[in-house]
Every structure is written in C-alpha cells, then in structure tokens.
Design an enzyme around this catalytic site. Structure first.
Site, mmCIF file in Angstrom:
data_model
loop_
_atom_site.group_PDB
_atom_site.id
_atom_site.type_symbol
_atom_site.label_atom_id
_atom_site.label_comp_id
_atom_site.label_asym_id
_atom_site.label_seq_id
_atom_site.Cartn_x
_atom_site.Cartn_y
_atom_site.Cartn_z
ATOM 1 N N THR A 29 -10.021 -51.063 24.847
ATOM 2 C CA THR A 29 -10.037 -49.609 25.023
ATOM 3 C C THR A 29 -9.032 -48.903 24.126
ATOM 4 O O THR A 29 -8.077 -49.497 23.630
ATOM 5 C CB THR A 29 -9.760 -49.247 26.489
ATOM 6 O OG1 THR A 29 -8.462 -49.705 26.855
ATOM 7 C CG2 THR A 29 -10.798 -49.869 27.408
ATOM 8 N N ASP A 30 -9.269 -47.614 23.961
ATOM 9 C CA ASP A 30 -8.342 -46.780 23.202
ATOM 10 C C ASP A 30 -7.445 -46.008 24.171
ATOM 11 O O ASP A 30 -7.466 -46.256 25.377
ATOM 12 C CB ASP A 30 -9.097 -45.845 22.252
ATOM 13 C CG ASP A 30 -10.027 -44.874 22.959
ATOM 14 O OD1 ASP A 30 -9.875 -44.660 24.186
ATOM 15 O OD2 ASP A 30 -10.905 -44.319 22.287
ATOM 16 N N LEU A 31 -6.706 -45.081 23.672
ATOM 17 C CA LEU A 31 -5.759 -44.318 24.475
ATOM 18 C C LEU A 31 -6.422 -43.563 25.623
ATOM 19 O O LEU A 31 -5.824 -43.353 26.672
ATOM 20 C CB LEU A 31 -5.023 -43.329 23.557
ATOM 21 C CG LEU A 31 -3.628 -42.916 23.947
ATOM 22 C CD1 LEU A 31 -2.724 -44.113 24.173
ATOM 23 C CD2 LEU A 31 -3.044 -42.019 22.878
#
Length: 152
Positions: A29-31
């Site tokens: 996942t990203d931020l």
C-alpha cells in the site's frame, strides 16, 4: 519433503481461465492505504508465471538451456477502483492471442467480483541475444488449447 500446507499458494485453471489468489499486505500500500499502482503489475506477473507453470510451460528449463526467456513487449492497464490493506484479491488470466514468438494475456485483478484493474499483456520469447524467437511448438499447443473464446 514439505507438507502440502507448507507450499506457496498457487492458482488453478477453471476451464481456460487461470485464477490466482492474492492478499494485500501493508508493504503493497501507499500512504493513503490503497494498493500502490505498480503493485497491480506485480500481482499480474505472479499470476502469469503461475499460469504458465501450472499449464505445463517450463520457463526455467528453457532459460537454463540457453534458449531464451519471456520479456514483456507491452502492457495496457486500466485502473477502476482501489484495493486496500488485507483485501483478498483474485487475478484472473486468459490467453487472448497466440503468435509464433509471443502470447497476449488479458488479466483482471478483482475483489468479490468487482474489477479493480485490468490489463492486456504481450509477452514475447526472446533469445539470449535479445532478439525474438519462435516459441517451442509444445508451448504453442498449450496456449492454443487455452485461448479464451468468450468475452473479456
């Protein structure tokens, strides 16, 4: 010898369609908590590799014999909705077209029947010198038996 439960997860064929389960981990996942866009390509790569192996195509032996390996010639990907942490995903792969030196594979990453991303991927067999080469006849035969006849 390893127990069956100790083996990596692998996909399976249902008819001409290969189905490969994937779990979303924190590292995917990203931020924002959504799967980073490039990771969909990683899921698809794993599913394609598994599809070939389960289908009877031994890429490793071909590479080790110095006969070449697949290279991705093109990818056209479309994103529709995000996957999130801990989602259980399914990558569905279908052979769309077979050529002498390559194959086109349509792939969808899905969650509970919803398409999150889909791509058309062209993989070409290349010799060690980087030039395209004909696929082994046995591979073409396998692909031809798997060509998807229905709608995407």
């Amino acid at each position: 010898m390893a127990e069956v439960s100790d083996r990596p997860a692998e996909g399976r064929f249902e008819g001409r369609e290969h189905r490969f389960p994937v779990r979303v981990y924190f590292e995917d996942t990203d931020l924002s908590g959504a799967v980073y866009h490039a990771n969909y390509l990683r899921y698809m790569e794993r599913a394609r590799s598994d599809m070939l192996r389960v289908g009877g195509i031994d890429q490793r032996a071909t590479f080790e014999a110095g006969e070449g390996s697949y290279a991705i010639a093109s990818v056209a990907i479309r994103y529709a909705a995000p996957a999130k942490l801990e989602d259980a995903l399914l990558v569905v792969s279908r052979i769309r077209r077979v050529r002498s030196a390559g194959v086109t594979i349509h792939q969808r990453v899905m969650r509970d029947g919803l398409v999150l991303a889909e791509a058309d991927v062209v993989a070409a067999l290349v010799a060690p010198n980087g030039r395209p080469r004909r696929q082994p006849r046995a591979w073409i035969d396998i692909y031809e038996r798997l060509v998807w006849q229905g709608e995407a």
